[in-house]
Write an enzyme that holds these catalytic residues in place. Structure first.
Site, PDB file in Angstrom:
ATOM      1  CB  VAL A  16      -0.587   0.048   0.978  1.00  0.00           C
ATOM      2  CG1 VAL A  16      -1.371   1.194   1.472  1.00  0.00           C
ATOM      3  CG2 VAL A  16      -2.050  -0.498   0.866  1.00  0.00           C
ATOM      4  NE  ARG A  39       8.997  -2.196   0.110  1.00  0.00           N
ATOM      5  CZ  ARG A  39       8.531  -2.444  -0.916  1.00  0.00           C
ATOM      6  NH1 ARG A  39       9.649  -3.554  -1.624  1.00  0.00           N
ATOM      7  NH2 ARG A  39       7.710  -2.255  -1.327  1.00  0.00           N
ATOM      8  CB  CYS A 260      -7.334  -7.469   2.026  1.00  0.00           C
ATOM      9  SG  CYS A 260      -6.266  -6.656   2.293  1.00  0.00           S
TER      10      CYS A 260
END
Ligand SMILES: NC(=O)c1ccc[n+]([C@@H]2O[C@H](COP(=O)([O-])OP(=O)(O)OC[C@H]3O[C@@H](n4cnc5c(N)ncnc54)[C@H](O)[C@@H]3O)[C@@H](O)[C@H]2O)c1
Length: 424
Positions: A16, A39, A260
């Site tokens: 996201v 990351r 989700c």
């Protein structure tokens, strides 16, 4: 208030956060912050292993910088929080990342700053769980010294058509003025516009029910599939026939995984329980969907027995391990339920998925996906995920993998009805 003076920091650069930071970073300075140094380094090197953003697009975000150093957040006055909101082993919301991110922001929060949460939560989480952390750590007072916003994300990993900028976005703010400002900010990048909700709680509730509705709709279709399977009626044929009516919704049966749809309803049911309401329908849907892996294996085993295949020691190939098609996302994949259940029957299982990182599959699930399945090796094949590579194999390619008399189980309606032995 103007958006010109807003300096954005995005907290959490995952599925996201990164696409959002990239879109803002094409237009204005953005600090991309993540606690995961690996990351950050990967992004500094122009790579996104989630495959949501190409190297080309990363280059286009000329004003976006990446850091794992919380001190760099001092330059920001708007913080957009996109950290994970998982559930624990008892299926209760785990707000740890959200609280920790709020603590980090609290340390750098200044007069007039705005903290916008994007993570999926239950109604009330922003103002009742996160804002008190911001107040405690910063010593500032909510809606006097600093403000909050909420704008849930609707992206769909692996979907190259529905992207951040062309999905309508719900926005909300802790005061009417902040709601306008948050809305104006997002309108800079969302080309299809926004929906300004009347409060943060409304926006939080809207997001969580979007996924709850989807979960329940799939649960209903899963239940119908179980009924029709018992009756020897082809579910897909029924759904196609019913789908010829204008208002029949086009859901299909299947595993409900990912972080989700299979997770968010528990946020809502948890909150409901804390206020003394015990949801029935939502949890019934969850139970049904969580039981699909075991159901699929029971169907396969029955089909094998009918073909006089000795189940114990049989070899089964599971095609696809990700939670959905055409993306490398392994989080909360329910294919794992199938793999484990097959193991309960002492069936030898190979997992093949050209999308997954072998190291991640090993680390997360203790599974070593095979490089390439060999033809004629398997007593059964389960088409668990609808990757394009599997569709491209077609019926001859997939049938060639099973021994003569072996069972092909198509969970994703990839093959024409007559080409699989069973389908969901
Ligand atoms: N992935 C989706 O399809 C999707 C869609 C809509 C909404 N959401 C919601 O958005 C939120 C984020 O999901 P995601 O898929 O991007 O998660 P993700 O796991 O891909 O990324 C989260 C990132 O946040 C980082 N992080 C964790 N704690 C942090 C902290 N305290 N400070 C800074 N960084 C931290 C992690 O290192 C990771 O890189 C969740 O609430 C999820 O439910 C996800």
């Amino acid at each position: 208030m103007q958006t010109d003076n807003l300096n954005i920091a995005v907290i959490g650069l995952g599925y996201v956060g990164l696409p959002l930071a990239v879109e803002f970073g094409k237009k204005r300075p953005v600090i991309g912050f993540d606690i995961n140094q690996k990351r950050v380094t990967e992004l500094q090197n122009g790579q996104d292993h989630t495959l949501e953003v190409s190297s080309e697009e990363l280059k286009q975000a000329a004003h976006l910088s990446y850091t794992a150093n919380a001190e760099d957040l001092n330059a920001a006055n708007v913080y957009i929080v996109t950290v994970p909101t998982p559930i624990d082993e008892h299926k209760r919301p785990d707000l740890t990342p959200l609280i920790k991110a709020s603590e980090t922001i609290g340390k750098t929060l200044k007069q007039g700053d705005i903290v916008i949460y994007e993570s999926t939560v239950y109604p009330g989480a922003t103002e009742e769980d996160c804002v008190p952390v911001l107040e405690r750590v910063s010593g500032l007072m909510f809606n006097r010294d600093f403000y909050a916003g909420y704008s849930p994300e609707r992206i769909n990993p692996g979907d190259k058509e529905h992207r951040v900028t062309n999905i309508k976005k719900v926005t909300a703010g802790s005061t009417p003025e902040i709601a306008d400002l948050v809305d104006a900010l997002y309108n800079e990048i969302i080309i299809v516009g926004t929906h300004k909700a009347s409060s943060i709680k409304v926006a939080e509730a809207a997001k969580v029910i979007e996924n709850t509705q989807r979960d329940l709709n799939i649960a209903l279709i899963n239940e119908l599939a179980m009924i029709f399977n018992k009756m020897g009626i082809d579910t897909e044929a029924v759904l196609q026939a019913a789908g010829s009516k204008w208002n029949f919704l086009p859901f299909r049966p299947g595993l409900v995984g990912g972080h989700c749809i299979g997770v968010d309803p528990y946020y809502l049911t948890h909150k409901a329980q804390t206020i003394g309401y015990h949801p029935e329908i939502i949890l019934a849907g969850r139970r049904l969907n969580d039981g699909m892996g075991a159901y699929v294996v029971s169907q396969l085993v029955k089909a094998m027995l009918k073909k006089r295949i000795h189940v114990e020691g049989a070899r089964v190939l599971v095609m696809g391990l990700t939670f959905k098609e055409n993306c490398p996302d392994l989080r909360n994949t329910r294919v794992i339920d199938i793999v484990k259940e097959l193991g309960e029957y002492n069936i030898e299982v190979d997992v093949y998925d050209p999308w997954v990182s072998k190291a991640e599959a090993q680390h997360e699930y203790g599974i070593d996906p095979i490089e390439q399945p060999k033809p004629g090796q398997y007593d059964g094949v389960i088409l668990a995920v609808g990757h394009d590579q599997f569709k491209a194999l077609g019926a001859p390619g997939i049938r060639s993998l099973v021994k003569s008399g072996g069972v092909v189980y198509d969970l994703k309606y990839i093959l024409p009805a007559q080409e699989s032995d069973i389908r969901l």
